[in-house]
Write a protein that holds these residues in place. Sequence first.
Motif, mmCIF file in Angstrom:
data_model
loop_
_atom_site.group_PDB
_atom_site.id
_atom_site.type_symbol
_atom_site.label_atom_id
_atom_site.label_comp_id
_atom_site.label_asym_id
_atom_site.label_seq_id
_atom_site.Cartn_x
_atom_site.Cartn_y
_atom_site.Cartn_z
ATOM 1 N N MET A 132 0.825 -1.201 0.000
ATOM 2 C CA MET A 132 0.000 0.000 0.000
ATOM 3 C C MET A 132 0.860 1.253 0.000
ATOM 4 S SD MET A 132 -3.229 1.235 2.360
ATOM 5 C CE MET A 132 -2.373 1.247 3.945
ATOM 6 N N GLY A 137 -3.774 3.716 -1.226
ATOM 7 C CA GLY A 137 -4.519 4.427 -0.195
ATOM 8 C C GLY A 137 -5.565 5.350 -0.777
ATOM 9 N N THR A 141 -9.603 5.013 -0.305
ATOM 10 C CA THR A 141 -10.300 6.168 0.271
ATOM 11 C C THR A 141 -11.385 6.685 -0.667
ATOM 12 O OG1 THR A 141 -8.321 6.780 1.520
ATOM 13 C CG2 THR A 141 -9.975 8.496 1.182
ATOM 14 N N GLN A 174 -0.909 6.430 4.803
ATOM 15 C CA GLN A 174 -2.096 5.827 4.184
ATOM 16 C C GLN A 174 -2.891 5.011 5.205
ATOM 17 O OE1 GLN A 174 -2.698 7.020 1.101
ATOM 18 N NE2 GLN A 174 -0.730 8.053 1.503
ATOM 19 N N THR A 178 -6.827 5.827 5.269
ATOM 20 C CA THR A 178 -7.862 4.829 4.991
ATOM 21 C C THR A 178 -8.697 4.530 6.235
ATOM 22 O OG1 THR A 178 -6.258 3.039 5.360
ATOM 23 C CG2 THR A 178 -6.598 3.768 3.084
#
Length: 569
Positions: A132, A137, A141, A174, A178
């Motif tokens: 990630m 991310g 999102t 991230q 998230t």
Amino acid sequence: MTATKLTFASVRDAGDWQACPGCRVLLYRKRLARDLGVCAECGYHTPVTARERIVQLVDPGTFAELTGEAIPGNQADWDPIGFGGQRHYGKSLLVAGEKSGEAEAVVFGTAEVGGFGLVIAAMDFRFMGGSMGAAVGECVTVAAERARRTRTPLLLVTASGGARMQEGCLSLMQLAKTAQAMAELREDGVLSVCVLTNPTFGGVSASFASLGHIVVAEAGALIGFAGPRVIGQTVRQELPDGFQTAEFLHQHGMVDEVVPRAGLRPLVQRLLRVHRPDDRRPGAGTGRSPVRRAKRLGRRDPWDVVQRARHIDRPSTRDYLNIAFDDFCELSGDRCFGNDPAVVGGPARIAGRRVMVIGTQKGHSTTDRLANNFGMAHPEGYRKAHRLMEYAASLRLPVVCLVDTPGAFPGIEAEQRGQSAAIAECIMRSGTLPVPIVSVITGEGGSGGALALATADRVLMLENGFYSVISPEGCAAILWRSADEAPEAARALRITAPELLDLGIVDGVVPEPEGGAHVAPDVAAENLRKAVLEYLDELAGVSTRELLSRRHQRFRAYGKWQESEVRSA
């Protein structure tokens, strides 16, 4: 065509054949594809791509990809920290793209499952180990934000080694990004489901992957925070067999269910169906209405009532779930220690209404009762109940509790894990839950262990149930110093339905068949269903502010000095 007992030694992977990494048997590729990539010999789940995963899960022809909305078309020059070392990050991205055919380690868009719309994002381990970075991310999102904006359920399928090291702390951020998106979904009452596949580790497992309303794991998946290599090199601990498997996590209360690949689509469809908007059907069922005036009830010897409440064939919570409720989806675990079978819960429907059902479970046979600890919950059982209350609050689901317990488990391990605090948290949260709560004492209502699930707007009792601050035997042992005086203690404690209706502790009594609920469980279940529906209807039009105010006043009034604690019969 079925699997054949050819091995690596006799034939290499070629043409129409593929070797199973689990059992080394060669499998016919077309058969393997029909089996969704699961070995017919050993059940090993071979890796699948993000797009293959989406095809397996959603209705044909319904997926509309949106990945391009979050990821720039050309990633080759993306190197936010000028990552040093021997491997140029931009070149690594190019290689990963060529290998996987994807722009990044995730694909997302909208789709339908069983005709129900959702937003779906699936990770692809082929792209840099599913790590990630900022692009992943951003996709997760944006997917969550779209689900929130359209009030459409979100389905996330993970496969990742963790955060992307080549992006440094930007990758670390991230996790927060998230997690914040998942929190906003919860706040706005939009369903989120996370499916953890092999492998799911590091920053992904420690952020959005663990934050769905429902978290399930694909059978055989390896899941954890630190991978075996990191654990070995950092703390040098020897890992036990089965460590960090999906089954291990389920045993320790971290995931709701372990599901074979073929069962994932039916499960997702079932979850979407049970969470669909209310479609209330007219009528409250065929059962008898609850009794609200004590003078309409016959009086039985309290000790006889205790014996009926404890009858081994008396319907249990699971019996009522099977008869009185529809589409029950059981959820497991407290997300921190274990799954206590003495507490059963999950979303369900009743006459078209969405509800969260939480109950204590005894069982009938000796084997069942031992497995369920005779309905005496450990702290993880109450923490599971607390988690499901939070779930209900998030999705605005009324809560129905079914209580049949001698009390909370009083053992050493329960004390070590915080039994008192777990009960107290349930009672406190029940007092502030912004949705209606209806609790039913279906058998025994033992002390604080019962009150943890009976701090409600309406409290009902079955006709042969009892509810007490202590068991008759316990009271007799303390006050009379002899358990033989239990019948006398039962009479003195005022624990039966008519007596508690007099006291205002309960609001209604659910009629039982002649001889007790165990004589005709179907009849008892229909009566319970009708009673629950009547009280849910009464509470349905009450504003949240008024609901909480009335609940507060209900419990504030108990024990307040007045001429008589007994209300008019």
